[in-house]
Structure formats: C-alpha cells, structure tokens
Design an enzyme around this catalytic site. Structure first.
Site, PDB file in Angstrom:
ATOM      1  N   ASN A 116     -10.066   1.583  13.911  1.00  0.00           N
ATOM      2  CA  ASN A 116      -9.136   1.494  12.785  1.00  0.00           C
ATOM      3  C   ASN A 116      -9.804   2.040  11.541  1.00  0.00           C
ATOM      4  OD1 ASN A 116      -6.564   0.239  11.541  1.00  0.00           O
ATOM      5  ND2 ASN A 116      -8.220  -0.527  10.221  1.00  0.00           N
ATOM      6  N   GLU A 117      -9.191   3.039  10.931  1.00  0.00           N
ATOM      7  CA  GLU A 117      -9.676   3.556   9.651  1.00  0.00           C
ATOM      8  C   GLU A 117     -11.183   3.765   9.639  1.00  0.00           C
ATOM      9  OE1 GLU A 117      -8.166   0.914   6.629  1.00  0.00           O
ATOM     10  OE2 GLU A 117      -6.232   1.896   6.597  1.00  0.00           O
ATOM     11  N   GLU A 132       0.374   3.563   8.873  1.00  0.00           N
ATOM     12  CA  GLU A 132       0.589   2.391   8.016  1.00  0.00           C
ATOM     13  C   GLU A 132       1.264   2.866   6.743  1.00  0.00           C
ATOM     14  OE1 GLU A 132      -3.077   0.312   7.266  1.00  0.00           O
ATOM     15  OE2 GLU A 132      -3.622   0.197   9.391  1.00  0.00           O
ATOM     16  N   GLU A 136      -5.965 -10.540   3.686  1.00  0.00           N
ATOM     17  CA  GLU A 136      -4.781  -9.761   3.284  1.00  0.00           C
ATOM     18  C   GLU A 136      -3.558 -10.622   3.045  1.00  0.00           C
ATOM     19  OE1 GLU A 136      -4.495  -6.609   6.154  1.00  0.00           O
ATOM     20  OE2 GLU A 136      -6.156  -5.494   5.267  1.00  0.00           O
TER      21      GLU A 136
HETATM   22 ZN   LIG Z   1      -8.735   0.315   4.942  1.00  0.00          ZN
END
Ligand SMILES: [Zn+2]
Ligand SMILES: [Zn+2]
Ligand SMILES: [Zn+2]
Lengths: 660, 660, 660
Positions: free
Chosen positions: B147-148, B326, B374
């Site tokens: 991820n990223e 996203e 988050e």
């Molecule tokens: Zn990020």
C-alpha cells in the site's frame, strides 16, 4: 606605515582535477591574466597518499614545476581538511560528534575532531612530509594550513576525545573542583562537581547549561584550533624557513579566536563571497534587493579590516600581511539562493580589498569542476575551459594594478572599533533577546563609520590596539581587562562604550560593581536593568531615532551629561569627559547620528556620502565605490585630487581611484 | 485508442473492523450505490496470521463470499505494509533507519526496510499463501501489492541492510572503485575509495555529500522498491493467472521511479486527496482560499495523466489501465488543516478522473472508523453506519455513468509533457535555489496547457513516448539520452526545452559541451551561467511576464531567433526551427503566453477559458468543469455539441458532459 | 465561603548562594518590607548531601534560625528537582530520555525520569532526612515538594524504566492484551499485540502512533508524577504533622493532571510570570505591544482561578488554600525577549492575585544571582544587594494589605468554566487543525467572561464542581462522564457546550451516538462532520463575528432553537431548553457576544467594561484593574462603594480597591 608590498592577483587551482596535458595551458593563461599566485594542494590527501604510507609526489612535483615555469608563486595547502577514507577507517573515533550526539561521518570534508590526538599525529606526519619535500622549493610563495577552520560548524565536537580534553583543560585552568564550582556558580541547581572527571560536555542537558560551562567549552574548543594549527606551523617553520604561513579564515565566523590563531600566522587571509553572505547580513529585503548582485556595502569591508588586524598579530603593523585567499568570481552553489554578480561587481570587490591594503586577491577557483559538491560554483574558466567573465575582469584589474603601481600601504586609522571573539561567544550563549547578535551590533557601528567616509581599524580589546587613537568604539564587550581600561583612561581618544560592555567578569558572572564593571572607572554610571524587546516593539528616542531589541536602564552619576533620552523618560546616551556610554542597540539612523557627533568631537571630518557610496584610503590613494544601481556624482569627494582611473560621475558598481 | 472498459465506482473496505453481522448490509448498500469494486485486506496481516505460522482464513473467506454474493469484484491487497509486532520482534533489524540515524519503530505502518532480505522472504511467504488461496477466486477482480510504497518517507532507509545492498549495487554498476571515483569525481575533497566496502550511505556527512553519491543512493533505493514489488507480482502471476495487478501510488510523490515499478503492473492507480494536497501545491493564499474545498484545478489532472501513462508501461496504450484507488470523500485527517469539500466537489473529482480515462474511481473508505489513526478521516458512511454525503454522491455518479454508458477511452494526445523521476531526484539533491522543485516546474507548464483547454499526455523521457506528437514540452530534464534527442530531431513536433534540460550527464556531472548537453544537437545554444533568485527578486521580461527564482544566461548561435529577452538585456527564450529553449522558470502569465504561442505554432487551437474552467476529452466525450465559486457561461465551449448532462450556465463545482 | 486567612507576601531565598554574614541583613530587610514567608532549600541537594550519605545540616539549621529570628515563616522545598552529579553517576539510567531517543543529561536541572524506581528510593531517603530534621520546627510554615514538575518538558520520559512501567500500567488497566487491542482499535494497521510485553512507547514510530496509545502514555506519565509526589507527601505527613504541603505549578502547563496531584496537596501554588508568558498567549502583535510590560489581562487570572480550584481538591472549598509561589519582580531571562515591567505592573499583579483569593504572593527571588543560568533574572535585590524596584513595591503592597486587613475570602462563583487535563492531551494528540489548542479555546471563553466583569471558577469536569451554578461553560471537553451529564441535566444552570465536547469516549474513540456523545442527553443534536480551516480562511456568521480554524456541521433535532448560523447556511449555535451548543471556535467578538447573552439568560448582570479594565471580587472587596496604557474613568463601577485605595480615574496599570 606598512612594508608596502606590491598588490597582485592569485587563484586557487586543482591540478589533480584535470589532465596533465592541460596544466601548461592553464599556467600560461594564468600568467596572461596577470595572476602571480596559485594556491594548490589543500584537498589532495588521497592523491598525495593514496594508501597508508605510500606517497605519490610525482604529480605534485610536476604541477609545481609547470607553475614555476610560468613564474607563478605557489601557495601550498596542507591537506588536513580532507583525510582520506582509509585513514578514517583506521581510527573511526577521529570523527567529530555533533551537539546532537551524532557522529559526523565521511563523505564530504572537515570530518575530524580537533581534540583527537591520533588525528593530530597523522596531520603532523603528512605536513612533515610535505614540508620536507617542498619547503625550500623556489616556487613556494606561502603555505596555507588546512582550509577554513570551523567551516560547517566544525569547531565544537562533542566526542569522547573532546570530553577528555575538556576535563584536562579545566583541571589545568582551575586546579581544584571547588575553584571551578565557585567560578561557575555551580551551587545554583546543585551542579557542583567533586572531581573534574564528573564534568560533562554542555550538550544534551535538560534545559540550557550553565553559561560559564558553555563559555569554557567554547574557549577549550577555540584553544584546540589554535593547538591544531600550531602543530602544523611549527613543522613548517622547521622545514621551510622564511616562507610565510597563512590560513584562510571565513566571513561572519566567530567560533574560535582568530586573533589567537593569528599568533602563529604570517599572513591572515579570508574567503570573501559578497553575494553568498548577503543572505545572512540583513533581513531587510529592500536592501537585499538593492545589493543582490554586489553584496552588503560594509560587510566585506569590515572583514578586510578585521583580518588586516589579524595579519598584524604576529609580525606587527609594518610587517603584517593580509590577503583575500578566495574571492567570489560568479554565482556560488551554497547560499539559499545564488544570484549572479551585477556587471562591475567582481572588479569592485577586488579594488575594495586592495584599497583596504590587501596584498593578494586570489580567486576561487580557476576552472569550474563538472563534478562533485561545487559543480555549480563558478570560476575564472568554464567547465569546458573557455574563459568566463571573471577571467576577463582579472585582465583588467591586473592592468590597472600595474598602471598605478599599487602597493599595500594601509595606515593606522584614527578610529578603532573593538572586536572580541569571546564577546561573540558570550552573547551567543546568553543573547537574552532572541535577535541579539554580537557581530550585527559591531556591524551597526562599522556601517555608521563607513557611511561617514571613514577608514577604520577593527582591533582586539587590547591596550596597544586602542592607544594613540582619536576615537575608540567598544560595543558589547563582554568583559574588560584593567589594562584596556587603563589604556582608555590615559589616552586622549573619545570613547564610546556599550551596550552590554563590561557587563560580565571573565567567569561569566555579573560584575560585582554592576555593569559596566571595570569601565565604571571611565564614567560614573551603573546599569541596574536591561530589557530585550521583540521586533514589533522598540524604544523611541526623544530627538528621533530608536533602539531596537535592546535597552538598558542607566543610572548615571552627577558628573555626567545626558545626550539622549527615551520618550518614556530614561537616559539613553550619557557621557563624562571623553567617555560616552550608549544604553541600547541603535537603529541605522541613530548609529549614524551618534557616530557623526563623536567624529566631530574627535576632530575628524566626516564626509557626507550618498547611501551607496563608500570611500577608502590606502596610503596616498583614495578609492571611491558605488555599490548602488544609479550613477552618482562624487566630484565633491574627487575635488582637487588626481584621477588615476574612473570618473566622478560614478556609474553603478564602478570605482574611482584618486591620488590624494 | 484504448480497450474501452466500462467506467465504474469502487470502495475500500475493512471487514475486519466491523462485526460479521454487518457485512451483508454493507455489501448490499455498496451494490445499491452502484459500486462494483471493493478493495480489502491490505492492512490485515495480524488477522490473517495472528501468530507466526498460524493462519486464520475463515473471516477473509467469508468476507469475500459476502461481497461476491452481491456481485462485487474484489481487489485483494497484500498486507505487507503492516507487518505484525511478532514478526518485527523476530527480526528487529527489518526496521528502516531514518536519515537521522534513528530506527523507525513499530506502532503505525510501513515499518520496514525495502533492502532487508529477511523481510522480503516473509513477504514472499504471506503473498504466496494469499495468492494460493484466493488467486483463482471468481470474485477476484484485481490484486494490489502492499500500500502506497514510500508513504511517510519510507523509500530511503539508512540501515545496515541498505548499506550492504548499496555497496553490492555499486559494485555491479561500476565494477571497479576507480570507475566509481571517476564517475562521482571523488578526487574532489579526497573522497576517493579503494574498495566498495569503503563507501558509506550519504547521510550524516559533515556538509552535503557528493550529489553523484546521493543520486546513486536514490537510484539504489528506487530499485529496491521495484525489486520488492516484483517479488510479489511474480508470485501472484504464478498463482493467479490472468488477474491484473495494481499498486496504489500517491500524489506529488517522486522518491522512486513509478514508471519502473509500473513495468510489473497491469493497472496503475493512485490515491487522490484534492483538498489534502492543496496545502502543498501552492503558497498563494488567494488561490488556496478560492479552491479550499475543491483542490487545485490542475494538480489532480496532472496525476491522472501521469498515472495513465504508468498504466500503459507494461501492456501498452490499448491494454493499459489506470484507476483512482482511493478518492477523497470528505475531510481527511492528515493535512495541516482539513476543510470539508465544497458542495459538488466530490462529484466533480470523479468526473475529472473518468474524463481522463480512469476505469475505476474507488472511495477511501466505506465507513469512518471510530478508532485509531484515521478516525477523523471521513468515509461514505458515518461511524454509526448512516450514509454520509459522499454515499449519496456515489448514487448520482453511478447513475450518470450508466446513463451515458461511460467507457474508458483516452486517446493519444497531440501534446506530450515529459516527466522524469531522476530529474525530480536531481533537483532535490541540487536545487541551487531553495525553492526550485521539479514537480512545481512541470506543473507550471501543465497548468498553462490546461488553461488553454488541452488534454495532455504526461510521459517518460523516451523516444516512443514523444514521437508522433505535435508539441513536446521538456522542462528541467536532468539528463537526456541520444535516443530521446534523436526522436525529437526526426519528429515533426514543436519542442520546448528548458530550463535546466540536458544540463547534466547521467553521472551527475555538467555536460562536457555545457548545457543543454545532447540537446545542443537540436538548437545551437549553450548556457554558461545560471542564477537562482530569492522570492523578493525576479527577472522581468521585456514584453511583460517574468521568470521567478531561476534564470539562465543563454549564448544562442547565429541561426537562432530570440522570442523573449529580459529587461536587463539577456536572451530569455530562443528557437531554431521547431525547437525552442526557455531560459528561466516562467510565472503563470509567461507560461500561459508561451504555451499559447507554441500551440498555435503546432497547429493546435487553444480554447480561451475562464480562470476556473477546465476541459477534458475522453473519446468522443467532452467534459467541462467549473472549479470556481461563481457560475460561468461556457456555451461557447458547448457550442453545437449534444449535452449529456449539466448546463452551459455552469454552476460552482459543476460538470457539463458533451458528446462531440 | 473560605477560611479567611490573612493575605501576605513571601519570597524565594537561596541562603546557600550568599555568605553566612549576609543572612541576618537579608532577613531584616525581608521583614521590613512586610514579607512573612520565605521559601528555601529546593535546589540545595548538593549542599545538604555533598557526598553520598554525608549530610551537612549546619548551614540549613542556621539559615532557618536566622529567618525564624525575624519572625519569618519558612517554606521548605525538597531538593529532588536537582539530584547531584554523584547520584546521577551512581545510576545513570535514572536520566530521562527524550521523545527523540536521546538521554537528557546532567548540567542543568530536572534530570530524572519519574518512572525510575531507584531515583524514587533516593528521593524518599532525602525527603525522610529533611522531614525528620525540620518537620516540627516552629519556623516551618509549609513544605514544597520538588519544583515545577514537568518544567522543560520533563513529564514524559521514553526510558527503559518508563517502558517497563508503562507495560505494567497497561496490564493493570486492561488485564488482557485483547482488551487493550479492542480499546485502542489495534486491528487498524495490524497493530495488535499478543502480550503487554510487545507494547512499545509511542515515540519514533514511522508516522503518528495510535492516538489511544499516545493518550494512555500521557495518562501513565501523569500518574507517575502523582505517584512521585505522593511518595514525598506521605513521608512529610508522617514526620511533620499539621504542616501544609504545597507544590509550585506552572503557567500554561498541562502535561500532567494537576487536579490529581492536588489530591495530595494542602496548598496549590503556581509560578506567575506575566510578561514571560505573553509571548505564548497570542500572536496578535497589537495586543502584545499593548500589554508588553504587564502581560495578558486574562492569562494570569485564569491560572489564579484554576489553581484556586486545585487548592480545594484535598481540603474542600473552605479549607482550600492557594498561593502564588513565584511572582515575577522584573525582567526574566527565559522568554524569547524579556521586556521590563511597565510602571505599576508589579503591584497590579499582586493585587490581581489577592483579589482572586491568594493567601501568599511570593516573589522569585530575593536577590539576583551574579552567576549561572538565571543571572539575568531580576529579583527584589540587585546582584550587589541594593534594593531593586520590586523591593519598594513590596513595601507598598504590604502596607496596603495591612491597611485594608486583607484576607483570602474567595466565594463560590455563579459561573463555572470547566477545565480538563485529559482534553488538553487529547487535542494535542489529535488537533485535526494545526492551531487547535485546548488551553487557547478555554481562554477565549474565560476572556469573554472577564470582559463582562465576571469573577469565575475554573473547575474540573465533575458533578460537584458544576452543581449549584447559574452558568456552566464546557468547551472542548474530550469526553464526559454520566455523572457530569446527570449533574448538568438536573441542575438549573444555563449550559454552553462545545465545540468538540463529548466527541470521544475515554478510549479515544468516536462516540457511538456520534458527538456530542453522552451530552446528547442534554440537547437533541448530533455532529456529523467537522472541518479545520487555515488562518486565511474562516466561517463568517450571519449576524457578524466568525469562527476561526474550527467549524462543526450540526444536525439539530426538531426541538432545538437556532441562535446563529453561518453565511454558507449551516447552524452554528443552537439550544434546547437551558443547554446551548456552539459549533465552532469563536473569535473574540463572537465569544463576547455569546457569553453576554448567556449571562443575561442566567440572570447575571454583566458589566460593560473598557477593553483594558478588569474587575474581581474577593469577599466584600471589589478590585478594579487597568491593564492599559491610558487613564480610564471607572466611576460607573465604583459607584457608591467605599474606596479603600486608588482612584476612579484609574491610571495605567493602577488598581482601585472598593468595599461593596
Ligand atoms: Zn499514505
Ligand atoms: Zn567553507
Ligand atoms: Zn520553570
């Protein structure tokens, strides 16, 4: 009076960066441009000693011969600023440690701790080899030790070697822990030590360390630079008799005592980058824009005067020598932004230095390298070996030097401005107001003097240095010796003290008599309170002008005269007899007004100059400089004098040379 | 031409965060809103393998079944961005080390070093297990690796594993230490190495490291991302034939070469947070305020075009695919300030992506978590499971997609703007002026093109990518290959080069022929000097406009034409034949004027747009966007075309869809 | 109601800094100035125990006798803030570790980790010795534990001792790792732990740690301060029965729960430096300039009210006591800039404290030390022992105290403003907008109340504290207990909630019912979205005023009334019955308007005051203060009352005392 050496040009050259075949051409082109001095060797350790104990002299022999063949004098640098990787790997603890506790590793330069005995031995070895081989070479004009001591904040190291050295140094200074405890006032916060081995370095404390602790560590660190340099100068003098030794100091750099290092130097030199320094000199954007491509009109000049003074420490005023070892020829690579010089600026800088008595102005560097950290730093030649602008400027300057038969002939000025490294450390350790910077304070008075057309001596806080003057300015002097006070008391000079002058003892304690401490002998006054003020506040004075950031509450005695007071009713500037005290940090208007008054009181006639014009005398010559963007009529200054070059309608960044 | 896949919506979902009983409702609500793709699994390692070697598949089996039951396609993420604590404790040296020398510990995410072989083995193990179990599952629509990559500055690690890897990488690249020394110019400052084992990482040096050293370390670090990703893609392809593999790139992130990683991807995707990015895009507060709740009108678009290009690296222009993995649905938690989207903004963002040929726009995330880092990041659903605004936006967008039968049909643009990751590294390593940022330079030209209504391809500096265009813009390209120069020489496109284009060799040395190096074949010109300027200075051009922060001194040959010059008398924009060179960083006015001229020279008709209006074509569809706060009459653009939705009196943050 | 103790002056004194011969004179001069309390000893460990186990009591015996001889009461400090070097060397791991992972070394003060058991034992030992020796001395007026817990950011330590302590604390709190995982939401990003021994401290993570993790570490750290203090208070109570125990808290310091520490204190005291704090209170330069030499008109007052509340935690409202333990007498040394007090300011500060019910106002310090870190911190005496300005102020204040027979008689206010340390931690951990600071939010409401002439109680978020009030303000309360909600529900007070009040559970999760969580019982409302805004944006309200930086999107129920709305059409201030909710951070104008409305709604008559005027009641006395630069006519306030001192034409920084 001075020894009146011929003034000339030099250049910094790295033969090891270029093919052997090219050297001849380079030397010829140097000579053609009127260059007489070439500095080499100071970063070449990995080429001189590519492996431990295996020396490769051939290339350096050759390079010196080629230069010699064109009559060029060689300034040979010791390569100790760049120890090779194999040396570092052989004793990794030679690396310095930052205040943040991190080892400062290999991969750039100056990766060493001044306190490290092992590294000192290695330096002694390589310098001995160099000095033996070239010490009596006929091409040798001078030596340079190391390069820019302290560059990249390398004076202080927080290493194990430094800790041990510092403890020994303290033991020698104080003899007993109790004496140290008393001197530092360690009873405060239970910081008392029972043994010197309990003392730590002053970094990574919970809040600020004792200022006396920080001050002694700065003194210790400065002493290590002196000792490190002396190891080299002693070796060189033994093997290279009669050849002068220089070091290249930097601009706005105060982390060690340059006067102390200069005791071992025959030539003080410095590295002058007027545009690169501009970013630090002021946060006044109008001024920065005005002088973007030429630099602050007073900053270089102050350094010239300071380092001329350093150059006289060892050999006196007559035999003292000073150079610009590195002079900016174009945009550099290391400032936040890197503008190009305005047309004329390169020549103006050279003449400003010569006017201040420089013997050599040496450019950094000969040819712009295509590789490594300084590839964006311009030089006399482009990377492709074509001449760049500054090469052409060299031709012009050397022709002018020849035409007027220029010699270094600085005379002792009637005006002395005291500069003191310990004071810079003290107010860095204890600014008391975030923007209180000693160098800036000195520059304010220096600027005011320059704005009145005065040629100035910037001198250490010593009796000899201030005696025989007509005006002595002593701003922000941390502490004072009785000898200095005595010299000021018995001389006939008008004296301006303060702010902060005499406010501390050498032990970084407030003077028992209150500030100005020993200077209270000169003027009946004490200072019971100081305040620092944020930029949006200030202290307005009754007749205009203001103090910014710093103000003292003076309690003058009955025999004093008040010259200035604040609109909130406090004395701001008082005097008694010849001695004045200024109780605040003056803005430009106030500084200029006060200095103007003191000059007249001293019997010195100030010149009324345009804001961009500066004047400087060297022997019988007078130079007029225009730092501004417009043509200015300076015929009032030229009045009657013989014009050597330039015009009275002085164009932007132009120079007018007169014989007085 | 493209494969014309249906355009659709997706969402990121974390079944492990919610009770099993809820999943059914979630899936149903997704389907009801027109969502077809659901990304899951990418942070779930501790749930998949709660203890070393003990796998728990039940929950994931169930989650996939539930989604499958509602016809939803699953995008399955590999969980390698969040290794569990037990794994870290089993080999603590898998943690990355920051440039400050500190270990970057467990407690958030991305706590691993790309160079660590042990961690690579663990990743191969978990990915193999995942791919074996789900690789042929009928619900599986795509894979996402990790991820990223690089989020939170994690590309570079200064660990022992990285040091060893870097030394091997250098040995393979240079074969001999001498070759490395020559390439880097290590003779400068005695930085020469006798063995690859002497090389250190370029952090914690006393002053800046050799830029060539820093550059090779960036290349090495980028290569580790490529290698790390490839381990996963090879395993996946072996066990999950025919299922496309994606990774989700980020905005304004250049620390590794995304084109290189894309060689192993079937789908390039990115994570688009228009409001969160606004803070970094500009320091112009008037603009920030105008676009506070909608984001910079050109920043997302540039990324769409860049990642569309990445999506075509492996499978070509026709089969190439790109997604927004996203998409911001509301305020986020991670920017300095986190404003809410303006009304309409969420829908505008989706259509901007679809207009640029996105196949899937996937929201992050389904439901706002009440816990952990988050919790302040909004989602389609509120923490209490009620629909939030963006859920309603999904309903509308999916209905519109269906109504117009939207397919991804991006066409090759006549205009190519070259984007190069190595250039971003180079100017980060050597900005030469504090505010010189490669991405910003590219964005200036991109913005000008968008302001003229152009749909753009953002392409790598390769011959294929530039050939067959009518206009090619090459700003700030660090270095150039002969093949690229050849392609530009033999094509028929108008070409705009500079500033800084071709100024270095691949070894980070100044080109022997001086800049623009190999591009000198295209235009008779060399650049002998550059200057960088602080924000309060600039270079004014004769006919209006200016360069800010960067200016080059051009020496054009006799065959060239001067189009622009500075008021201080230097050439600023010159051309020869089809090839132009721009010698500075243009402000918005100047960039727009130049691009307008070049478009006309290329035979492309620019549109004269209101400042807030942007236009984008996807196949036969044209979309018009209003990023501003006022209603704008765009009927001139709509002229004659069939309106699919929206109105020619285009309200704030509204979209108009036309069939051309 | 209160115990009505006499109000008096004190001073902080360091006999160990001065010669024994001087002590007599000092004591006499103290008594002459009306000083009755003298704090000593709190930094003297190295003098009390110069070597391990060897105590030197003689000097301290003498000092206490000398003071006692002049009738002065002694406040004896435990010296645990400054452990001597020999102690640190005997167990170096007692040093705290910073969030950056660096050991915080010896060389200043507060060099210890609260979690270290070994250091706690050493503290118990030295406190036992002190308490045994002096616990029943007739001169003993009070004890002070340690000094300024947490000064220099020392509450949090990231040491091994802290890690072990934290793991145990978590084990006790959660009993099982699963419970911790659920509470923190560790499933997010696979942060789940299998054992408490897997948990790390929340520093040096790759990106931000879980806010629940950070919050529990802050709670743990606060608990260590409580435990550390309690060790001392238990020993003291055992050996010094009946003697009250104080600690000196600081200004704007929230890193531990002061209410919790106060459970073990008889006297809450604080260290008040109005000018030093001004730099942090505001970035409004117009205000800073106006109050440069007197400090923010509301900041000290807020602290007085907060610490008065702390002083009542252990012994209740009647027996509760509070002091100013350190009061600024002149310029200090530690702020970025350190201006002098304006004329009158020193006296004004004392009366502001007495008006708020302070029993003792004690100056820091008696005599300015010439040495060490605080040599630039002024005192009642100059370094040379002459009286400084504040000494004269003491004479005047003590005469005035005597004249009016001043006693501490604060009455329970009708208005309670809730202050909560956990909320300060929460919004520090998760500001969501860079400039969201809890203390500042509370100060906005406090200031508005003061501007309406109200005497305020600042209270913990507890049922007792809010009951029986007419107006209760609850801004930004992180979480709420059912008991607090119940107390507000059943009371008759007007209540103002928000912004952010009730938005989280104690586990740092978003409330299941959405914010305002349990406060939803009081008003039918939920908050579905929040946004933070940069300084150049704001939310304008329809009838003037604005929210800056923070705005919530309210969804009020049908039974609510809307009082304010934004011009972009969202509810901003709503109420239902007695309960109001404010959905943003109000600017000064808005805060004042809202508070004015609520005061009237509560049946409290606000005073219409000049911007510089503040009013405070203590029992039957009313004090009027002029913080501004101009004389203000306050005869409307004085109307009818007996003037004790001062004039209705109230000069700059003057005080008017009235009997109501
Ligand atoms: Zn990020
Ligand atoms: Zn340097
Ligand atoms: Zn403190």
């Amino acid at each position: 009076m001075s020894a009146k050496r011929k003034q000339t040009l030099g250049v910094c050259y790295y033969p090891e960066h270029w093919p052997r075949e090219r050297w001849e051409t380079d030397a010829r082109m140097m000579a053609e441009a009127g260059i007489t001095h070439v500095r080499i060797g100071e970063f070449a350790w990995s080429r001189i000693e590519p492996e431990p104990g295996r020396y490769d002299w051939d290339w350096l022999d050759d390079a010196i011969e080629v230069l010699h063949g064109y009559g060029l004098g060689v300034v040979l640098g010791t390569p100790t600023a760049t120890p090779p990787k194999w040396l570092v790997d052989s004793m990794p603890d030679m690396l310095a440690v930052g205040a943040d506790g991190k080892v400062r590793g290999f991969g750039s330069r100056r990766h060493y701790c001044f306190s490290h005995e092992g590294y000192r031995r290695e330096c002694a070895r390589i310098v001995t080899e160099l000095a033996k081989r070239y010490g009596r070479h006929p091409a040798l004009a001078a030596w340079q030790t190391d390069n820019e001591y302290g560059c990249h904040d390398t004076v202080e190291s927080y290493s194990k070697a430094a800790l041990e050295g510092f403890r020994n140094w303290l033991a020698q200074k104080y003899q007993s822990p109790d004496a140290l405890n008393r001197a530092w006032g360690n009873v405060f916060w239970s910081m008392e030590y029972r043994s010197f081995d309990e003392v730590e370095l002053p970094n990574l404390t919970v809040t600020e360390p004792n200022p006396a602790h920080a001050m002694d560590f700065q003194r210790y660190s400065s002493d290590q630079v002196v000792a490190f340099n002396r190891i080299q100068t002693e070796i060189i003098r033994a093997h290279s008799p009669g050849v002068p030794i220089a070091h290249n100091f930097m601009g706005r750099f105060v982390a060690f005592d340059h006067f102390a290092v200069s005791r071992d130097l025959d030539i003080a030199s410095w590295d002058s980058y007027p545009i690169g320094f501009l970013d630090r000199d002021t946060d006044d954007e109008e001024n920065k824009l005005r002088y973007l491509g030429v630099g602050d009109p007073d900053n270089q000049a102050l350094h010239h005067d300071l380092y001329r003074s350093c150059g006289q420490v060892r050999n006196g005023e007559i035999e003292g020598r000073w150079w610009v070892m590195e002079q900016q020829p174009g945009p550099v690579n290391w400032a936040p932004w890197n503008p190009a010089p305005f047309p004329g600026a390169v020549r103006l800088w050279a003449w400003e230095a010569f006017a201040a008595g420089a013997e050599v102005v040496s450019y950094f560097r000969w040819r712009q390298p295509p590789f490594a950290q300084e590839q964006m730093h311009e030089a006399l030649l482009l990377p492709n070996a074509e001449p760049n602008e500054a090469y052409e400027a060299c031709r012009q300057i050397s022709a002018e030097l020849a035409r007027i038969g220029a010699v270094a002939a600085p005379e002792r000025s009637d005006v002395a401005l005291v500069f003191d490294y310990e004071s810079a450390w003290a107010w860095n350790i204890q600014p008391q107001g975030r923007d209180f910077v000693y160098f800036d304070l000195v520059l304010r008075f220096y600027r005011a003097l320059r704005q009145w057309g005065i040629s100035i001596d910037v001198v250490p806080p010593e009796a000899d240095a201030v005696s025989g003057r007509r005006l002595v300015i002593v701003p922000g002097l941390f502490s004072g010796t009785n000898m200095l006070v005595e010299a000021l008391a018995t001389g006939e000079a008008i004296v301006l003290l303060g702010p902060r002058t005499g406010s501390k003892t050498k032990d970084f304690q407030i003077s028992e008599e209150l500030p100005p401490g020993p200077f209270g002998r000169l003027i009946d006054l004490n200072i019971r309170r100081v305040e620092s003020l944020p930029p949006f506040a200030d202290v307005k004075l009754k007749d205009g002008g203001r103090f910014d950031g710093w103000r003292e509450f003076l309690v003058p005695g009955t025999g004093t005269t008040v010259h200035r007071a604040s609109i909130d009713g406090h004395e701001a500037h008082v005097s008694q007899g010849r001695v004045h005290y200024l109780g605040g940090r003056p803005d430009e208007e106030t500084a200029k007004a006060i200095i103007g008054e003191l000059l007249r009181e001293s019997g010195i006639t100030p010149l009324d100059l345009h804001r961009d014009i500066r004047v400087r005398d060297n022997g019988s010559l007078r130079f007029v400089f225009n730092y501004g963007p417009e043509t200015v009529d300076v015929s009032a200054i030229a009045n009657g004098a013989e014009v050597l070059f330039g015009e009275a309608l002085l164009g932007p960044r132009e120079v007018l040379a007169l014989r007085r």
